[in-house]
Design an enzyme around this catalytic site. Structure first.
Site, PDB file in Angstrom:
ATOM      1  N   CYS A  60      -4.082  85.819  40.762  1.00  0.00           N
ATOM      2  CA  CYS A  60      -4.723  85.790  39.454  1.00  0.00           C
ATOM      3  C   CYS A  60      -3.827  85.197  38.465  1.00  0.00           C
ATOM      4  O   CYS A  60      -3.987  85.859  37.342  1.00  0.00           O
ATOM      5  CB  CYS A  60      -5.596  87.003  39.050  1.00  0.00           C
ATOM      6  SG  CYS A  60      -7.078  87.046  40.513  1.00  0.00           S
ATOM      7  N   GLU A  61      -3.291  84.059  38.358  1.00  0.00           N
ATOM      8  CA  GLU A  61      -2.268  83.458  37.394  1.00  0.00           C
ATOM      9  C   GLU A  61      -2.711  82.080  37.786  1.00  0.00           C
ATOM     10  O   GLU A  61      -2.219  81.696  38.947  1.00  0.00           O
ATOM     11  CB  GLU A  61      -0.931  84.134  37.636  1.00  0.00           C
ATOM     12  CG  GLU A  61      -0.721  85.293  37.474  1.00  0.00           C
ATOM     13  CD  GLU A  61      -0.582  85.895  36.004  1.00  0.00           C
ATOM     14  OE1 GLU A  61      -0.138  84.967  35.456  1.00  0.00           O
ATOM     15  OE2 GLU A  61      -0.975  86.974  35.735  1.00  0.00           O
ATOM     16  N   GLU A  92      31.116  86.915  47.792  1.00  0.00           N
ATOM     17  CA  GLU A  92      30.034  87.557  47.705  1.00  0.00           C
ATOM     18  C   GLU A  92      28.827  86.782  47.859  1.00  0.00           C
ATOM     19  O   GLU A  92      28.165  86.558  47.124  1.00  0.00           O
ATOM     20  CB  GLU A  92      29.961  88.445  46.214  1.00  0.00           C
ATOM     21  CG  GLU A  92      31.073  89.189  45.870  1.00  0.00           C
ATOM     22  CD  GLU A  92      31.275  89.756  44.563  1.00  0.00           C
ATOM     23  OE1 GLU A  92      30.382  89.027  43.726  1.00  0.00           O
ATOM     24  OE2 GLU A  92      31.798  90.802  44.336  1.00  0.00           O
ATOM     25  N   PRO A  93      28.855  86.136  49.158  1.00  0.00           N
ATOM     26  CA  PRO A  93      27.572  85.357  49.239  1.00  0.00           C
ATOM     27  C   PRO A  93      26.272  86.407  49.477  1.00  0.00           C
ATOM     28  O   PRO A  93      26.456  87.075  50.329  1.00  0.00           O
ATOM     29  CB  PRO A  93      27.881  84.757  50.608  1.00  0.00           C
ATOM     30  CG  PRO A  93      28.978  85.369  51.106  1.00  0.00           C
ATOM     31  CD  PRO A  93      29.643  86.245  50.430  1.00  0.00           C
ATOM     32  N   GLY A  94      25.228  85.765  48.769  1.00  0.00           N
ATOM     33  CA  GLY A  94      24.085  86.486  49.107  1.00  0.00           C
ATOM     34  C   GLY A  94      22.891  85.420  49.856  1.00  0.00           C
ATOM     35  O   GLY A  94      22.523  85.539  50.849  1.00  0.00           O
ATOM     36  N   ARG A  95      22.438  84.764  48.733  1.00  0.00           N
ATOM     37  CA  ARG A  95      21.362  83.632  48.906  1.00  0.00           C
ATOM     38  C   ARG A  95      21.881  82.603  50.314  1.00  0.00           C
ATOM     39  O   ARG A  95      21.245  82.501  50.991  1.00  0.00           O
ATOM     40  CB  ARG A  95      21.392  82.490  47.929  1.00  0.00           C
ATOM     41  CG  ARG A  95      20.369  81.626  48.045  1.00  0.00           C
ATOM     42  CD  ARG A  95      20.652  80.319  46.885  1.00  0.00           C
ATOM     43  NE  ARG A  95      20.581  81.053  45.858  1.00  0.00           N
ATOM     44  CZ  ARG A  95      19.845  81.231  44.842  1.00  0.00           C
ATOM     45  NH1 ARG A  95      18.601  81.196  45.316  1.00  0.00           N
ATOM     46  NH2 ARG A  95      19.997  82.099  43.832  1.00  0.00           N
ATOM     47  N   TYR A 112      11.310  80.664  38.378  1.00  0.00           N
ATOM     48  CA  TYR A 112      12.408  79.626  37.870  1.00  0.00           C
ATOM     49  C   TYR A 112      11.975  78.230  38.103  1.00  0.00           C
ATOM     50  O   TYR A 112      13.007  77.302  37.899  1.00  0.00           O
ATOM     51  CB  TYR A 112      13.575  79.728  39.014  1.00  0.00           C
ATOM     52  CG  TYR A 112      14.291  81.214  39.094  1.00  0.00           C
ATOM     53  CD1 TYR A 112      14.665  81.898  38.215  1.00  0.00           C
ATOM     54  CD2 TYR A 112      14.346  81.754  40.500  1.00  0.00           C
ATOM     55  CE1 TYR A 112      15.326  83.282  38.542  1.00  0.00           C
ATOM     56  CE2 TYR A 112      14.904  82.868  40.700  1.00  0.00           C
ATOM     57  CZ  TYR A 112      15.440  83.680  39.741  1.00  0.00           C
ATOM     58  OH  TYR A 112      15.935  84.795  39.979  1.00  0.00           O
ATOM     59  N   TYR A 152      16.052  86.426  47.929  1.00  0.00           N
ATOM     60  CA  TYR A 152      15.222  86.422  46.731  1.00  0.00           C
ATOM     61  C   TYR A 152      13.614  86.236  46.893  1.00  0.00           C
ATOM     62  O   TYR A 152      13.074  85.768  45.846  1.00  0.00           O
ATOM     63  CB  TYR A 152      15.684  85.607  45.299  1.00  0.00           C
ATOM     64  CG  TYR A 152      17.167  85.909  45.246  1.00  0.00           C
ATOM     65  CD1 TYR A 152      17.706  87.033  44.531  1.00  0.00           C
ATOM     66  CD2 TYR A 152      18.312  85.060  45.947  1.00  0.00           C
ATOM     67  CE1 TYR A 152      19.215  87.433  44.514  1.00  0.00           C
ATOM     68  CE2 TYR A 152      19.782  85.131  45.825  1.00  0.00           C
ATOM     69  CZ  TYR A 152      20.192  86.279  45.098  1.00  0.00           C
ATOM     70  OH  TYR A 152      21.496  86.516  44.934  1.00  0.00           O
ATOM     71  N   ARG A 183       9.595  83.103  42.985  1.00  0.00           N
ATOM     72  CA  ARG A 183      10.776  82.221  42.705  1.00  0.00           C
ATOM     73  C   ARG A 183       9.943  80.950  42.043  1.00  0.00           C
ATOM     74  O   ARG A 183      10.596  80.492  40.861  1.00  0.00           O
ATOM     75  CB  ARG A 183      11.739  81.741  43.950  1.00  0.00           C
ATOM     76  CG  ARG A 183      12.365  83.015  44.190  1.00  0.00           C
ATOM     77  CD  ARG A 183      13.548  82.630  45.184  1.00  0.00           C
ATOM     78  NE  ARG A 183      14.661  81.880  44.504  1.00  0.00           N
ATOM     79  CZ  ARG A 183      14.690  80.625  44.895  1.00  0.00           C
ATOM     80  NH1 ARG A 183      13.994  79.866  45.552  1.00  0.00           N
ATOM     81  NH2 ARG A 183      15.668  80.052  44.017  1.00  0.00           N
TER      82      ARG A 183
HETATM   83  C1  LIG Z   1      23.990  87.965  42.676  1.00  0.00           C
HETATM   84  C2  LIG Z   1      25.397  88.071  42.803  1.00  0.00           C
HETATM   85  C3  LIG Z   1      26.070  87.535  43.792  1.00  0.00           C
HETATM   86  C4  LIG Z   1      25.315  86.606  44.908  1.00  0.00           C
HETATM   87  O1  LIG Z   1      24.751  85.439  44.492  1.00  0.00           O
HETATM   88  P1  LIG Z   1      24.135  84.627  45.401  1.00  0.00           P
HETATM   89  O2  LIG Z   1      23.878  83.273  44.723  1.00  0.00           O
HETATM   90  O3  LIG Z   1      23.100  85.167  46.239  1.00  0.00           O
HETATM   91  O4  LIG Z   1      25.285  84.170  46.585  1.00  0.00           O
HETATM   92  C5  LIG Z   1      27.387  87.686  44.072  1.00  0.00           C
HETATM   93  N1  LIG Z   1      27.987  88.631  42.913  1.00  0.00           N
HETATM   94  C6  LIG Z   1      27.338  89.080  42.074  1.00  0.00           C
HETATM   95  C7  LIG Z   1      28.188  90.004  41.119  1.00  0.00           C
HETATM   96  C8  LIG Z   1      25.969  89.027  42.018  1.00  0.00           C
HETATM   97  O5  LIG Z   1      25.272  89.428  40.978  1.00  0.00           O
END
Ligand SMILES: *Cc1c(COP(=O)(O)O)cnc(C)c1O
Length: 437
Positions: free
Chosen positions: A366-367, A295-298, A339, A395, A335
């Protein structure tokens, strides 16, 4: 022409004869002139190439792999369509993300629903839409989903999310697989065992496997192997109780480069580590090799996105700090404030100018915490300069807000010298569109 942090930029990045940054064959000064700033630019070739790197990198080492894009990193209809075209599945974490997946024609069998507190309405929507898997994260959800599926005369395929207590050494806000976490069923407390047993016993749920997600971004490889080993070892005895491990999901969290001094592992290294651990442990414990869902997102969208800003006010406080402010900030990229995330930047309109001074790149919100980059070496800048921040695709728009009632930026996709809008800039009218007087 190369520049020294080019690997942080999209794969098509370059510098043209005017000394401007180019992305997807487009001069970013032209993009800024046409679409205004702040502007977020996604490079289509990089997006597609990242999908293919994950698909090939994992399936070449573990053929039965599904790559599901974790859409919370950035979702809109154009991106969802691109993911479907590339043969990706999709993770959603809300009814809103699910609605976009449906609207974009994502095959529902490849959609997974995550989240630690899905509402009854979201679960009903998911079951009705024929979603592939729901990843159960609490006892409340387990019984609620069993009832919802029963009422709809559906047997819903589910995974349970386990928390293996493996620390991936990332920011506390983005660590999810340790004991002190709101995510998943903890192995240590016995909750995992109860959840697995209840899911097996639930008449309207079909437990097809387990999921874990350690956090993000994870620059180390070992936490993945440790978690695979811990979880498979833990699961082995449950086979006697009816567990049939058809699917195994080690989540996402793969790192990208934000700054040149912290390069991420190659996708092939993550794939090697996970595939090797999974195969070896399955063989050792006598498990058949399950389907793997990653499950890659970033790592899919991060490098593909570049934020463009225009420099405005400059305040030099001698012996203290020089603030160079741009026309965006924490509203379009929270971000750094949230973080402490680090970025690099370039003056996109004068790419060969050497760095000359240390400045702080501030936003317009304004922060006092609205700082995009603290203490970065840059060429001397002046009002009107165009600044580009690479690795801004993940993100960033996903977490954007209308703080200070600033309209959120336009988003364009570039490819082969042309640019198309995939999300128009918000207007002041948009800001009032939901107001009821
Ligand atoms: C956020 C998330 C991801 C993706 O994370 P990345 O750092 O964006 O790859 C995959 N699986 C689950 C369950 C998540 O909550």
């Amino acid at each position: 022409m190369p520049f020294d942090n080019i690997e942080l930029f999209p794969m098509t990045a370059g510098i043209n004869a005017a000394d401007h940054l180019t992305l997807g064959g487009c001069d970013v000064a032209d993009l800024a002139a046409e679409f205004g700033t702040p502007l977020l630019v996604y490079d289509e070739d990089t997006l597609r190439s990242m999908c293919r790197k994950f698909l090939n990198g994992f399936t070449s080492r573990y053929s039965n792999t599904m790559v599901a894009y974790a859409s919370k990193a950035f979702l809109n209809t154009a991106i969802a369509k691109l993911m479907a075209e590339e043969g990706m599945g999709m993770d959603v974490v809300s009814g809103g993300e699910l609605a976009v997946a449906i609207a974009a024609g994502m095959p529902m069998g490849k959609v997974y629903f995550h989240g630690n507190n899905k509402s009854p309405q979201e679960l009903e929507f998911a079951v009705e839409s024929g979603i592939g898997r729901i990843v159960i994260d609490s006892f409340n959800e387990l019984s609620m989903l069993d009832e919802i599926a029963g009422n709809k005369r559906v047997v819903q395929d589910v995974l349970v999310r386990l928390s293996p207590n493996v620390d991936p050494h990332t920011h506390a806000f983005t660590t999810t697989g340790i004991l002190d976490s709101k995510f998943g069923f903890a192995i240590e407390t016995g909750d995992s065992a109860r959840a697995i047993r209840q899911a097996i016993a639930a008449p309207n749920l079909n437990l097809v496997g387990v999921h874990f997600h350690l956090g993000s971004p994870i620059f180390e490889l070992k936490p993945y192997a440790d978690a695979v080993n811990t979880i498979l070892t833990y699961l082995a005895p449950f086979r006697e109780e009816g567990l049939d491990l058809q699917e195994f999901s080690p989540g996402g969290g793969f790192a990208i480069g934000y700054t040149r001094d912290q390069p991420p592992p190659e996708i092939s290294e993550y794939a090697d580590t996970i595939a090797t651990a999974l195969k070896a442990k399955c063989a050792e414990l006598g498990f058949g090799e399950p389907m793997m869902t990653i499950e890659p997102g970033r790592s899919i969208v991060g490098r593909a996105g570049v934020s463009l800003y225009t420099v405005g006010a400059i305040k030099d406080i001698p012996t203290v700090r020089k603030y160079v402010s741009v026309d965006g900030g924490m509203g379009d990229n929270i971000r750094p404030a949230l973080y402490g995330s680090q970025y690099e930047a370039v003056v996109a309109s004068r790419m060969s100018d050497a760095p000359e001074e240390v400045i702080t790149l501030a936003g317009k919100y304004c922060e006092s915490g609205d700082i995009l980059i603290r203490d970065i070496e840059m060429p001397v800048m002046e009002a009107g300069d165009l600044v580009a921040i690479p690795s801004s695709g993940a993100y960033v728009p996903a977490m954007a807000s209308n703080y200070n009632l600033n309209p959120r930026p336009a988003i364009v996709m570039v490819k082969d010298g042309s640019a198309r809008i995939i999300r128009r800039r918000e207007s002041y009218q948009d800001l009032m569109a939901m107001d009821v007087v």
